[in-house]
Design an enzyme around this catalytic site. Sequence first.
Site, PDB file in Angstrom:
ATOM      1  N   SER A 119       0.855  -1.197   0.000  1.00  0.00           N
ATOM      2  CA  SER A 119       0.000   0.000   0.000  1.00  0.00           C
ATOM      3  C   SER A 119       0.883   1.235   0.000  1.00  0.00           C
ATOM      4  CB  SER A 119      -0.878   0.019   1.254  1.00  0.00           C
ATOM      5  OG  SER A 119      -1.547   1.262   1.374  1.00  0.00           O
ATOM      6  N   TYR A 121      -1.554   0.071  10.833  1.00  0.00           N
ATOM      7  CA  TYR A 121      -1.805  -0.410   9.470  1.00  0.00           C
ATOM      8  C   TYR A 121      -0.609  -0.057   8.573  1.00  0.00           C
ATOM      9  CZ  TYR A 121      -3.719  -0.975   4.788  1.00  0.00           C
ATOM     10  OH  TYR A 121      -3.899  -1.357   3.481  1.00  0.00           O
TER      11      TYR A 121
HETATM   12  P1  NDP Z   1     -11.786  -5.916   0.982  1.00  0.00           P
HETATM   13  O1  NDP Z   1     -12.200  -5.742   2.404  1.00  0.00           O
HETATM   14  O2  NDP Z   1     -12.760  -5.655  -0.089  1.00  0.00           O
HETATM   15  O3  NDP Z   1     -11.173  -7.379   0.793  1.00  0.00           O
HETATM   16  C1  NDP Z   1     -10.319  -7.939   1.753  1.00  0.00           C
HETATM   17  C2  NDP Z   1     -10.159  -9.418   1.483  1.00  0.00           C
HETATM   18  O4  NDP Z   1      -9.241  -9.960   2.451  1.00  0.00           O
HETATM   19  C3  NDP Z   1     -11.463 -10.169   1.604  1.00  0.00           C
HETATM   20  O5  NDP Z   1     -11.579 -11.071   0.529  1.00  0.00           O
HETATM   21  C4  NDP Z   1     -11.310 -10.923   2.908  1.00  0.00           C
HETATM   22  O6  NDP Z   1     -11.975 -12.172   2.773  1.00  0.00           O
HETATM   23  C5  NDP Z   1      -9.795 -11.163   2.964  1.00  0.00           C
HETATM   24  N1  NDP Z   1      -9.356 -11.418   4.323  1.00  0.00           N
HETATM   25  C6  NDP Z   1      -9.331 -10.564   5.378  1.00  0.00           C
HETATM   26  N2  NDP Z   1      -8.908 -11.187   6.480  1.00  0.00           N
HETATM   27  C7  NDP Z   1      -8.660 -12.485   6.108  1.00  0.00           C
HETATM   28  C8  NDP Z   1      -8.181 -13.616   6.800  1.00  0.00           C
HETATM   29  N3  NDP Z   1      -7.892 -13.577   8.104  1.00  0.00           N
HETATM   30  N4  NDP Z   1      -8.060 -14.794   6.126  1.00  0.00           N
HETATM   31  C9  NDP Z   1      -8.360 -14.855   4.812  1.00  0.00           C
HETATM   32  N5  NDP Z   1      -8.799 -13.805   4.099  1.00  0.00           N
HETATM   33  C10 NDP Z   1      -8.945 -12.632   4.747  1.00  0.00           C
HETATM   34  O7  NDP Z   1     -10.515  -4.954   0.818  1.00  0.00           O
HETATM   35  P2  NDP Z   1      -9.525  -4.708  -0.413  1.00  0.00           P
HETATM   36  O8  NDP Z   1      -9.868  -5.532  -1.572  1.00  0.00           O
HETATM   37  O9  NDP Z   1      -9.430  -3.248  -0.584  1.00  0.00           O
HETATM   38  O10 NDP Z   1      -8.147  -5.189   0.241  1.00  0.00           O
HETATM   39  C11 NDP Z   1      -7.310  -6.152  -0.341  1.00  0.00           C
HETATM   40  C12 NDP Z   1      -5.871  -5.800  -0.015  1.00  0.00           C
HETATM   41  O11 NDP Z   1      -5.538  -4.534  -0.601  1.00  0.00           O
HETATM   42  C13 NDP Z   1      -5.558  -5.668   1.481  1.00  0.00           C
HETATM   43  O12 NDP Z   1      -4.308  -6.256   1.732  1.00  0.00           O
HETATM   44  C14 NDP Z   1      -5.490  -4.154   1.674  1.00  0.00           C
HETATM   45  O13 NDP Z   1      -4.680  -3.813   2.765  1.00  0.00           O
HETATM   46  C15 NDP Z   1      -4.894  -3.727   0.355  1.00  0.00           C
HETATM   47  N6  NDP Z   1      -5.069  -2.337  -0.027  1.00  0.00           N
HETATM   48  C16 NDP Z   1      -6.329  -1.800  -0.115  1.00  0.00           C
HETATM   49  C17 NDP Z   1      -6.476  -0.485  -0.491  1.00  0.00           C
HETATM   50  C18 NDP Z   1      -7.802   0.192  -0.554  1.00  0.00           C
HETATM   51  O14 NDP Z   1      -7.838   1.437  -0.547  1.00  0.00           O
HETATM   52  N7  NDP Z   1      -8.903  -0.518  -0.648  1.00  0.00           N
HETATM   53  C19 NDP Z   1      -5.295   0.328  -0.825  1.00  0.00           C
HETATM   54  C20 NDP Z   1      -4.040  -0.331  -0.670  1.00  0.00           C
HETATM   55  C21 NDP Z   1      -3.944  -1.628  -0.310  1.00  0.00           C
HETATM   56  P3  NDP Z   1     -12.891 -12.858   3.887  1.00  0.00           P
HETATM   57  O15 NDP Z   1     -13.588 -11.789   4.636  1.00  0.00           O
HETATM   58  O16 NDP Z   1     -13.740 -13.810   3.095  1.00  0.00           O
HETATM   59  O17 NDP Z   1     -11.892 -13.583   4.704  1.00  0.00           O
HETATM   60  C1  8X3 Z   2      -5.164   1.418   1.846  1.00  0.00           C
HETATM   61  C2  8X3 Z   2      -5.001   2.803   1.376  1.00  0.00           C
HETATM   62  O1  8X3 Z   2      -4.612   5.180   2.159  1.00  0.00           O
HETATM   63  O2  8X3 Z   2      -6.482   3.978   3.117  1.00  0.00           O
HETATM   64  O3  8X3 Z   2      -3.950   0.797   2.027  1.00  0.00           O
HETATM   65  O4  8X3 Z   2      -4.242   3.421   3.746  1.00  0.00           O
HETATM   66  S1  8X3 Z   2      -5.081   3.881   2.678  1.00  0.00           S
END
Ligand code: NDP
Ligand code: 8X3
Length: 248
Positions: free
Chosen positions: A136, A149
Amino acid sequence: MKRIAFVTGATSGIGEAICRKFIEAGFRVIATGRKQERLDQMAMEFKTDILTICYDVRDIAATEQALSTIPEEWQEIDILVNNAGLALGLEPEYEGDFNDWSTMIDTNIKGLLTMTRLIVPGMIRRNRGHIVNIGSVAGDAAYANGSVYCATKAAVKALTDGLRIDVAHTPLRVTLLKPGLVETNFSNIRFHGDTERASNVYKGITPLTADDIASAALYAIQAPEHVQIAEMLILATHQANGSTIVRN
Ligand code: NDP
Ligand code: 8X3
């Protein structure tokens, strides 16, 4: 034979978009997460191009057990996408919640490490493979009230860089994708279901979509074999870094 990608956090957001994009591009996908119902829907939709496995990446024994169920014809994993992750809470470090901290550290750092430890040895044996870790912009520098985070995503950067060094003598490639604001379920989870607070995160700016990040992942894995996309920072046009977001 279609190449196989293993995607964690496939039940939502970026992970789900990566599954779709990769399948459209001709890959088979092992889609994993904790929501059995969502995985079942994906299995119905993608049929023979998908294998779904339900487990929690924080639980090492459950992860090992889940991987042991993979049928032989799915075992030669070409691509590992370490995407499962989350943020919980947005408050000063001196007021943070211990459980939120543990969940973020156990998922974002230790879960990613477990997956890497269990899947990369097979890639080394087969002498081919690509690991794509979802970091991120938050890992580049801390932002206000997000230090834990941000620290987990800084750790993802260090683990990705370390792995790239450790496999440099092999044909394996290692990519870090660092998205900025992407509109997914991320903020709903961060604010423990406070949907109004979550939607404010994306007010006054056109955020990235999960599909934008999936396109970047596809670009990285489809690059010619001599090209290693080491790192990509992907931001919305009006976001300059983790703290600077210009809203209209
Ligand atoms: P979502 O909440 O939409 O998706 C998160 C996913 O992670 C879900 O499929 C969830 O599945 C899975 N997950 C969470 N905890 C667990 C666990 N303990 N075991 C297995 N699966 C898990 O968020 P995003 O798609 O946005 O996030 C995906 C990645 O991208 C993360 O690593 C996040 O930090 C990163 N990210 C997101 C950004 C944003 O602005 N959205 C920006 C930068 C990075 P389930 O609940 O079925 O377990
Ligand atoms: C997710 C993006 O800016 O909310 O990693 O941390 S931010």
